[in-house]
Design a protein around this motif. Structure first.
Motif, PDB file in Angstrom:
ATOM      1  N   ASP A  61       0.821  -1.176  -0.096  1.00  0.00           N
ATOM      2  CA  ASP A  61       0.104  -0.123  -0.101  1.00  0.00           C
ATOM      3  C   ASP A  61       1.003   1.242   0.047  1.00  0.00           C
ATOM      4  OD1 ASP A  61      -2.842  -0.776   0.130  1.00  0.00           O
ATOM      5  OD2 ASP A  61      -2.278  -1.674   1.946  1.00  0.00           O
ATOM      6  N   VAL A  62       0.379   2.425  -0.400  1.00  0.00           N
ATOM      7  CA  VAL A  62       0.704   3.514  -0.248  1.00  0.00           C
ATOM      8  C   VAL A  62      -0.131   4.598   0.323  1.00  0.00           C
ATOM      9  CG1 VAL A  62       1.869   5.732  -1.343  1.00  0.00           C
ATOM     10  CG2 VAL A  62       2.052   3.520  -2.257  1.00  0.00           C
ATOM     11  N   LYS A  63       0.220   5.052   1.562  1.00  0.00           N
ATOM     12  CA  LYS A  63      -0.873   5.784   2.338  1.00  0.00           C
ATOM     13  C   LYS A  63      -0.473   7.037   2.790  1.00  0.00           C
ATOM     14  CE  LYS A  63      -2.872   1.586   4.810  1.00  0.00           C
ATOM     15  NZ  LYS A  63      -3.383   0.905   6.227  1.00  0.00           N
ATOM     16  N   VAL A  64      -1.472   7.794   2.978  1.00  0.00           N
ATOM     17  CA  VAL A  64      -1.227   9.260   3.522  1.00  0.00           C
ATOM     18  C   VAL A  64      -1.819   9.585   4.639  1.00  0.00           C
ATOM     19  CG1 VAL A  64      -1.790  11.793   2.921  1.00  0.00           C
ATOM     20  CG2 VAL A  64      -1.322   9.758   0.970  1.00  0.00           C
ATOM     21  N   GLY A  71      -5.710   8.836   3.437  1.00  0.00           N
ATOM     22  CA  GLY A  71      -6.057   8.339   2.119  1.00  0.00           C
ATOM     23  C   GLY A  71      -5.247   7.102   1.814  1.00  0.00           C
ATOM     24  N   ILE A  72      -5.663   6.118   1.179  1.00  0.00           N
ATOM     25  CA  ILE A  72      -4.843   4.993   0.414  1.00  0.00           C
ATOM     26  C   ILE A  72      -4.964   5.092  -1.115  1.00  0.00           C
ATOM     27  CG2 ILE A  72      -4.744   2.467   0.488  1.00  0.00           C
ATOM     28  CD1 ILE A  72      -6.146   2.480   2.960  1.00  0.00           C
ATOM     29  N   MET A  73      -3.681   4.956  -1.629  1.00  0.00           N
ATOM     30  CA  MET A  73      -3.450   5.033  -2.950  1.00  0.00           C
ATOM     31  C   MET A  73      -4.228   3.816  -3.541  1.00  0.00           C
ATOM     32  SD  MET A  73      -0.162   5.098  -5.606  1.00  0.00           S
ATOM     33  CE  MET A  73       0.381   6.852  -4.705  1.00  0.00           C
ATOM     34  N   PRO A  74      -5.279   3.992  -4.600  1.00  0.00           N
ATOM     35  CA  PRO A  74      -5.906   2.709  -5.230  1.00  0.00           C
ATOM     36  C   PRO A  74      -4.689   1.719  -6.030  1.00  0.00           C
ATOM     37  CG  PRO A  74      -6.973   4.853  -6.088  1.00  0.00           C
ATOM     38  CD  PRO A  74      -5.789   5.309  -5.442  1.00  0.00           C
ATOM     39  N   LYS A  75      -5.094   0.636  -6.037  1.00  0.00           N
ATOM     40  CA  LYS A  75      -3.970  -0.210  -6.500  1.00  0.00           C
ATOM     41  C   LYS A  75      -3.263  -0.181  -7.970  1.00  0.00           C
ATOM     42  CE  LYS A  75      -4.262  -2.990  -2.570  1.00  0.00           C
ATOM     43  NZ  LYS A  75      -3.040  -3.246  -1.881  1.00  0.00           N
ATOM     44  N   GLU A  76      -4.467   0.329  -8.678  1.00  0.00           N
ATOM     45  CA  GLU A  76      -3.912   0.405 -10.066  1.00  0.00           C
ATOM     46  C   GLU A  76      -2.950   1.486 -10.316  1.00  0.00           C
ATOM     47  OE1 GLU A  76      -8.046   2.414  -9.648  1.00  0.00           O
ATOM     48  OE2 GLU A  76      -6.957   0.634  -8.853  1.00  0.00           O
ATOM     49  N   LEU A  77      -2.873   2.659  -9.403  1.00  0.00           N
ATOM     50  CA  LEU A  77      -2.099   3.633  -9.281  1.00  0.00           C
ATOM     51  C   LEU A  77      -0.745   3.324  -8.700  1.00  0.00           C
ATOM     52  CD1 LEU A  77      -4.407   6.844  -8.648  1.00  0.00           C
ATOM     53  CD2 LEU A  77      -3.710   6.115 -10.736  1.00  0.00           C
ATOM     54  N   VAL A  78      -0.842   2.253  -7.780  1.00  0.00           N
ATOM     55  CA  VAL A  78       0.378   2.048  -7.044  1.00  0.00           C
ATOM     56  C   VAL A  78       1.081   1.145  -8.218  1.00  0.00           C
ATOM     57  CG1 VAL A  78       1.475   0.148  -5.574  1.00  0.00           C
ATOM     58  CG2 VAL A  78      -0.408   1.743  -4.893  1.00  0.00           C
ATOM     59  N   GLU A  79       0.447   0.442  -9.380  1.00  0.00           N
ATOM     60  CA  GLU A  79       1.045  -0.261 -10.147  1.00  0.00           C
ATOM     61  C   GLU A  79       1.763   0.763 -11.294  1.00  0.00           C
ATOM     62  OE1 GLU A  79       1.734  -3.627 -10.556  1.00  0.00           O
ATOM     63  OE2 GLU A  79       0.621  -3.611  -8.417  1.00  0.00           O
ATOM     64  N   LYS A  80       1.025   1.844 -11.554  1.00  0.00           N
ATOM     65  CA  LYS A  80       1.531   2.953 -12.525  1.00  0.00           C
ATOM     66  C   LYS A  80       2.770   3.531 -11.830  1.00  0.00           C
ATOM     67  CE  LYS A  80      -2.511   3.977 -15.048  1.00  0.00           C
ATOM     68  NZ  LYS A  80      -3.528   5.189 -15.552  1.00  0.00           N
ATOM     69  N   LEU A  81       2.795   3.456 -10.662  1.00  0.00           N
ATOM     70  CA  LEU A  81       3.857   4.199  -9.960  1.00  0.00           C
ATOM     71  C   LEU A  81       4.953   3.238 -10.066  1.00  0.00           C
ATOM     72  CD1 LEU A  81       4.093   6.882  -8.451  1.00  0.00           C
ATOM     73  CD2 LEU A  81       3.914   5.405  -6.045  1.00  0.00           C
ATOM     74  N   GLU A 102     -12.818  16.571   5.348  1.00  0.00           N
ATOM     75  CA  GLU A 102     -13.125  15.122   6.121  1.00  0.00           C
ATOM     76  C   GLU A 102     -12.474  14.133   5.336  1.00  0.00           C
ATOM     77  OE1 GLU A 102     -17.218  14.452   6.103  1.00  0.00           O
ATOM     78  OE2 GLU A 102     -17.789  16.139   7.294  1.00  0.00           O
ATOM     79  N   GLY A 103     -11.298  14.456   4.791  1.00  0.00           N
ATOM     80  CA  GLY A 103     -10.114  13.317   4.623  1.00  0.00           C
ATOM     81  C   GLY A 103     -10.610  12.742   3.254  1.00  0.00           C
ATOM     82  N   ILE A 104     -11.493  13.214   2.391  1.00  0.00           N
ATOM     83  CA  ILE A 104     -11.802  12.567   1.212  1.00  0.00           C
ATOM     84  C   ILE A 104     -11.040  12.902   0.171  1.00  0.00           C
ATOM     85  CG2 ILE A 104     -13.518  12.383  -0.652  1.00  0.00           C
ATOM     86  CD1 ILE A 104     -15.566  13.261   1.643  1.00  0.00           C
ATOM     87  N   CYS A 105     -10.302  11.744  -0.630  1.00  0.00           N
ATOM     88  CA  CYS A 105      -9.337  11.959  -1.529  1.00  0.00           C
ATOM     89  C   CYS A 105      -9.672  11.678  -2.836  1.00  0.00           C
ATOM     90  CB  CYS A 105      -7.955  11.186  -1.058  1.00  0.00           C
ATOM     91  SG  CYS A 105      -7.208  11.430   0.465  1.00  0.00           S
ATOM     92  N   ARG A 106      -9.265  12.469  -3.824  1.00  0.00           N
ATOM     93  CA  ARG A 106      -9.637  12.423  -5.086  1.00  0.00           C
ATOM     94  C   ARG A 106      -8.400  11.934  -5.657  1.00  0.00           C
ATOM     95  NH1 ARG A 106      -9.544  14.714 -10.032  1.00  0.00           N
ATOM     96  NH2 ARG A 106      -8.677  16.848  -9.326  1.00  0.00           N
ATOM     97  N   TRP A 107      -8.031  10.852  -6.343  1.00  0.00           N
ATOM     98  CA  TRP A 107      -6.846  10.227  -6.971  1.00  0.00           C
ATOM     99  C   TRP A 107      -6.812  10.168  -8.286  1.00  0.00           C
ATOM    100  CZ3 TRP A 107      -2.812   8.966  -3.808  1.00  0.00           C
ATOM    101  CH2 TRP A 107      -2.909   8.651  -2.374  1.00  0.00           C
ATOM    102  N   GLY A 108      -5.798  10.490  -9.154  1.00  0.00           N
ATOM    103  CA  GLY A 108      -5.554  10.525 -10.525  1.00  0.00           C
ATOM    104  C   GLY A 108      -4.308  10.333 -10.747  1.00  0.00           C
TER     105      GLY A 108
END
Length: 373
Positions: A257-260, A275-285, A323-329
């Protein structure tokens, strides 16, 4: 401007302007008083400006000429190419960025040059620090530029700290970095974040953290920001007025995981996951490699950008809302090519950019913009 175009007004015009890139809104604000009002109303109520990400590319070997610069505007979701026409800027050394800020700097035995405005229109050139350093921590706190560690001569203290006062225009030496950082007192091993009053330094591998007040010249710590045992690498930044921690969990061969987290409390005893980075973005990273040894970040305001320095083709963006809501991209890196991976060095900065910043840049004649296709 046609009569038909001039008749567009009110909410309709403001809604249309909310979809126009910021660099193209500036001319619209000069059409008439009503259009000027519509522009600023649109920016206030329909689509507010958001912090920009800047990519600065430079030849990795002498001569250190700047090859290209790009900026990402999340408001319009456009990459811009920045054409630099600043003839007074001479690249005497490799350009570097200070983590999580607008600060760019160059350090050579004869000169220390730095710039901290969003488009780096103005550069300050001063004498170098008294101690020669090859890889120091450099950060701006208020009206002070702090240069710490990174000394390379045996006679010099590797933990030495010097502060440049922008108002007094002079260097001052102060107490050295804590002794526990002796083997890691370089920017390669430390993550840095700075607020308007405080510098924070954290060992990326251990999580040991110290703070420094440039006014009192006092170091505080150590603190351990890692409240999860599975973190093997972490970096810090500033989110609002608080510290934010981004951690890789698992190990370099198997990043789970990649967490914030947002770090709170007087002694940083509260670590609140946001926040926790979505798995598909971890793969892109990860890119073409199956592992991630380290990450770098750049953050301003509510935006956090994360990238893998060994696989920079994809940049991951995190917008932290209420409230800690994250929008990932994710973003394709326009600076990466087969050639640039070998011959160029890339550094990142981020900054709040408004219409005033765009206007000042346009009036300076030092830069112009074009939208990347």
């Amino acid at each position: 401007m046609t009569t038909e175009g001039a008749d567009i007004r009110g909410d309709v015009l403001e809604s249309i302007l909310s979809h126009v890139p910021l660099i193209h809104i500036l001319p619209a604000s000069h059409v008439s008083k009503s259009w000027n009002h519509a522009v600023f109303s649109s920016l206030r109520y329909f689509s507010r400006p958001k912090p920009w990400l800047f990519l600065h590319c430079q030849n990795s070997r002498p001569p250190y000429a700047s090859s290209s610069s790009f900026a990402y505007d999340p408001r319009s979701n456009h990459w811009l190419r920045i054409h630099n026409k600043n003839p007074s800027l001479q690249y005497a050394s490799a350009i570097r960025s200070s983590s999580n800020s607008t600060l760019l700097y160059m350090l050579s035995p004869s000169k220390f040059s730095f710039s901290f405005d969003p488009f780096h229109l103005t550069w300050h050139h001063v004498d170098p620090p008294l101690v020669w350093r090859t890889d120091p921590v450099v950060a701006m706190v208020g009206r002070h530029v702090i240069v710490a560690g990174g000394a390379c001569d045996f006679e010099d203290d590797p933990l030495s700290v010097e502060i440049y006062d922008l108002d007094a225009r002079r260097w001052d030496a102060c107490d050295a970095m804590p002794a526990i950082l002796k083997d890691s007192a370089a920017s390669a091993w430390l993550s840095v974040a700075s607020s308007s009053k405080t510098l924070y330094i954290m060992e990326q591998v251990s999580g040991v953290t110290y703070s420094f007040d440039p006014t009192s010249r006092i170091w505080s710590g150590p603190l351990d920001l890692r409240h999860e045992e599975n973190i093997f690498f972490s970096v810090i930044g500033i989110f609002g007025d608080n510290l934010v921690l981004v951690g890789l969990l698992g190990n370099s061969e198997n990043v789970k995981d990649v967490k914030v987290w947002e770090v709170k409390g007087k002694s940083f005893e509260i670590l609140e996951e946001i926040g926790i980075m979505p798995k598909e973005l971890v793969e892109k990273l990860k890119g073409e490699d199956a592992s991630i040894n380290s990450i770098k970040i750049s953050c301003t305001g509510d935006f956090l950008y994360i990238y893998n320095p060994l696989e920079p083709e994809e940049l991951v963006m995190c917008e932290i809302g209420g409230e800690g809501i994250c929008r990932w991209g994710s973003l394709k890196n326009p600076a990466v090519s087969d050639r640039s991976r070998v011959a160029e060095k890339m550094v990142l900065t981020s900054a709040d950019v408004g219409l005033g910043c765009i206007g000042k840049a346009a009036e300076s004649g030092k830069v112009r913009f074009s939208i990347c296709e």
